[in-house]
Design an enzyme around this catalytic site. Sequence first.
Site, short mmCIF file in Angstrom:
data_model
loop_
_atom_site.label_atom_id
_atom_site.label_comp_id
_atom_site.label_asym_id
_atom_site.label_seq_id
_atom_site.Cartn_x
_atom_site.Cartn_y
_atom_site.Cartn_z
N PHE A 158 0.87 -1.26 -0.16
CA PHE A 158 -0.23 -0.07 -0.01
C PHE A 158 0.67 1.07 -0.01
O PHE A 158 0.19 2.38 -0.38
CB PHE A 158 -1.07 0.07 1.34
CG PHE A 158 -0.18 0.61 2.46
CD1 PHE A 158 -0.31 1.75 2.67
CD2 PHE A 158 0.20 -0.57 3.33
CE1 PHE A 158 0.54 2.19 3.97
CE2 PHE A 158 0.74 -0.06 4.55
CZ PHE A 158 0.92 1.40 4.78
N LYS A 182 -1.39 -7.42 -9.21
CA LYS A 182 -2.23 -7.28 -8.13
C LYS A 182 -1.96 -6.31 -7.03
O LYS A 182 -0.79 -6.56 -6.42
CB LYS A 182 -2.17 -8.89 -7.43
CG LYS A 182 -3.41 -8.92 -6.68
CD LYS A 182 -3.98 -8.35 -5.68
CE LYS A 182 -3.00 -8.32 -4.32
NZ LYS A 182 -3.48 -7.51 -3.20
N GLU A 185 -5.02 -3.65 -1.76
CA GLU A 185 -6.48 -3.25 -1.86
C GLU A 185 -6.80 -2.14 -1.12
O GLU A 185 -7.81 -1.79 -1.00
CB GLU A 185 -7.16 -4.75 -1.21
CG GLU A 185 -6.90 -5.02 0.08
CD GLU A 185 -5.50 -5.63 0.51
OE1 GLU A 185 -4.56 -5.85 -0.39
OE2 GLU A 185 -5.51 -6.63 1.31
N SER A 235 5.32 -6.95 3.09
CA SER A 235 6.03 -7.23 4.33
C SER A 235 6.74 -8.71 4.34
O SER A 235 6.26 -9.29 3.54
CB SER A 235 4.87 -7.40 5.59
OG SER A 235 3.93 -8.20 5.06
N CYS A 290 9.65 1.64 3.41
CA CYS A 290 10.54 0.50 3.73
C CYS A 290 11.79 1.19 3.94
O CYS A 290 12.68 0.37 4.43
CB CYS A 290 10.51 -0.39 2.80
SG CYS A 290 11.01 0.17 1.29
N GLU A 383 8.98 -4.17 12.84
CA GLU A 383 8.72 -3.16 11.88
C GLU A 383 7.63 -2.40 12.26
O GLU A 383 6.47 -2.46 12.02
CB GLU A 383 8.94 -3.32 10.47
CG GLU A 383 8.60 -2.56 9.41
CD GLU A 383 8.40 -2.86 8.11
OE1 GLU A 383 7.84 -4.16 7.93
OE2 GLU A 383 9.13 -2.42 7.34
P1 NAD Z 1 1.72 -6.61 3.12
O1 NAD Z 1 2.67 -7.85 3.08
O2 NAD Z 1 0.57 -6.64 4.03
O3 NAD Z 1 0.94 -6.62 1.68
C1 NAD Z 1 1.59 -6.32 0.21
C2 NAD Z 1 0.68 -7.23 -0.68
O4 NAD Z 1 0.51 -8.71 -0.30
C3 NAD Z 1 -0.68 -6.73 -0.77
O5 NAD Z 1 -0.97 -6.85 -2.12
C4 NAD Z 1 -1.53 -7.70 -0.19
O6 NAD Z 1 -2.90 -7.54 -0.77
C5 NAD Z 1 -0.94 -9.06 -0.18
N1 NAD Z 1 -1.22 -9.71 1.03
C6 NAD Z 1 -1.59 -9.29 2.31
N2 NAD Z 1 -1.59 -10.41 2.99
C7 NAD Z 1 -1.63 -11.44 2.30
C8 NAD Z 1 -1.41 -12.82 2.59
N3 NAD Z 1 -1.80 -13.34 3.96
N4 NAD Z 1 -1.28 -13.85 1.76
C9 NAD Z 1 -0.96 -13.44 0.32
N5 NAD Z 1 -1.12 -12.04 0.23
C10 NAD Z 1 -1.06 -11.27 0.91
O7 NAD Z 1 2.31 -5.19 3.04
P2 NAD Z 1 1.71 -3.73 3.35
O8 NAD Z 1 1.28 -3.57 4.55
O9 NAD Z 1 0.71 -3.49 1.95
O10 NAD Z 1 3.10 -2.76 2.93
C11 NAD Z 1 3.92 -2.60 3.79
C12 NAD Z 1 4.99 -3.67 3.79
O11 NAD Z 1 5.68 -3.46 2.66
C13 NAD Z 1 6.07 -3.10 4.94
O12 NAD Z 1 6.69 -4.32 5.51
C14 NAD Z 1 7.23 -2.62 4.14
O13 NAD Z 1 8.49 -2.42 4.65
C15 NAD Z 1 7.36 -3.31 3.07
N6 NAD Z 1 7.67 -2.57 1.90
C16 NAD Z 1 8.95 -3.12 1.29
C17 NAD Z 1 9.59 -2.32 0.38
C18 NAD Z 1 10.80 -2.90 0.04
O14 NAD Z 1 11.32 -2.60 -1.24
N7 NAD Z 1 11.78 -3.71 0.55
C19 NAD Z 1 9.14 -1.37 -0.36
C20 NAD Z 1 7.82 -1.00 0.30
C21 NAD Z 1 6.97 -1.64 1.22
#
Ligand code: NAD
Length: 498
Positions: A158, A182, A185, A235, A290, A383
């Site tokens: 997000f 994808k 959401e 994450s 991140c 985090e």
């Molecule tokens: P998230 O892991 O909750 O979601 C990321 C994606 O995974 C979304 O599209 C979501 O719909 C999907 N998802 C969520 N739960 C899932 C599940 N149980 N099974 C399958 N798919 C699932 O992350 P977020 O809260 O949207 O974003 C924040 C996180 O992203 C932080 O941890 C941040 O550090 C990380 N991030 C990392 C970088 C990087 O370059 N390393 C860059 C941006 C964000």
Amino acid sequence: MTETVEAPAVTRIPHWIGGRRVDGASGRSGPVFNPATGTQTGAVDFASVDEVDVAVQAAKAAFPEWRATSLARRAELFFRIRELLHERRNHLAGILVREHGKVFSDALGEVTRGLEVVEFCCGLPSLLKSEYSEQASTGIDVYSIRQPLGVVAGITPFNFPAMVPMWMWAPALACGNTFVLKPSEKDPSASLWTAELLQEAGVPDGVFNVVMGDKVAVDAVLEHPDIAAVSFVGSTPIARYVYETATARGKRCQALGGAKNHMIVLPDADIDMAADAAVSAAYGSAGERCMAVSMVVAVGDVAEPLLAAIKERIPKVKVGDGMDPASEMGPLVTAEHRDKVASYLDEGDVLVDGRDGAPEEGFFLRPSLIDNLAPGMRAYDDEIFGPVLGVTRVATYEDAVRLVNDSPYGNGTAIFTRDGGAARQFQFDVNAGMVGINVPIPVPVAYYSFGGWKASLFGDRHIYGPEGIDFYTRGKVVTSRWPDPATSRVDLGFPQTR
Ligand code: NAD
């Protein structure tokens, strides 16, 4: 007299498949909010397994023609995409503000950094050049070519709803793949907007598709036999799951995870510069980056003056609606996330509590500061992904580096010092993928690649830049001979170079 109160309009956010908006048929959807007001503004369709398949089939059908499109034509299209994105960057930034909550200038910064990746991809004819060895053996030439993988997918978080998808679709399409995105959401509209822009630029239908959704859609992507590669950013627990599931099904996968970025401040650092950097990098985008600095590691006697300088700056941070040009920091993305971040303020040496004075409407917190954190404490280990800056005090440079290297994450890190030798030693010693020297958020420029180490990245290719091109292509080596038929003979020996 009866008063009628109009319910706020809730916009339906559908999928984009085969060059058009497609309403979801699963009967499942999720709410999208304006985090600055707390009101629901959208309802995003959640794809079923079958709907993901329809998108993959559209991408599969578009692949043969897209991969055969000349480099010249693809480059021309990329220049057009770049121009349209640049022209409409303010509009896109506005979409980000309204669904993510970040302030407008920050949203514009996100679009600009994403655009740099699109600009890098405009050079695709050069990026896809390979090698040629004439006369490798007598009369034999050997050369390598890089070809696209087929249908590839991106799953995005997000916090950068425009830039992170650009990290993926731009190099993927430039290399000749077709794409299924994808997006998160929580703030999906930027992806739909991008799909329409790509169509307007001339990208053929089916080359770029968007499926909205949650875990059901992600799992459908991971299980789909026609998807050759998956890029994921999000994450760490989900990154690990995506990597393990995708690779177990024979897909290429790069899965970027979470972070806990330490900024080391040595005793000789310029205190004002370090405090400005810590405040900007910890609270910008409400800490939902991140690459945010979430821990300051104060070495030796720098702690007292540095903390005083940070504390002096915190009350001056202007928190408010991201569309207000005076705002420097917006709300958190959802009420649930705001409450989770606030839960870290119930323990430890909280010097500044961001719950005090936060706007009541919307999902706001003000910047927070917690002193004396150490490994084993929740606020140190997790985090937090919010505007909470932790401080840990150590005696020596070696103690500071040990802290960073012992962290399970290895995304970004920074050192603030006036000592070139110490900075150089730090770059040598530290276990992290991106290192800043007096730079708090060292996001690499588009012609390098982005990625962390340890639990911040699963897979062996960083994202965008040269490694992005590598990820979205596979190599083929051709050995070629145009012999004079008169010299032909049977030879059962193993081919040798002569
Ligand atoms: P998230 O892991 O909750 O979601 C990321 C994606 O995974 C979304 O599209 C979501 O719909 C999907 N998802 C969520 N739960 C899932 C599940 N149980 N099974 C399958 N798919 C699932 O992350 P977020 O809260 O949207 O974003 C924040 C996180 O992203 C932080 O941890 C941040 O550090 C990380 N991030 C990392 C970088 C990087 O370059 N390393 C860059 C941006 C964000």
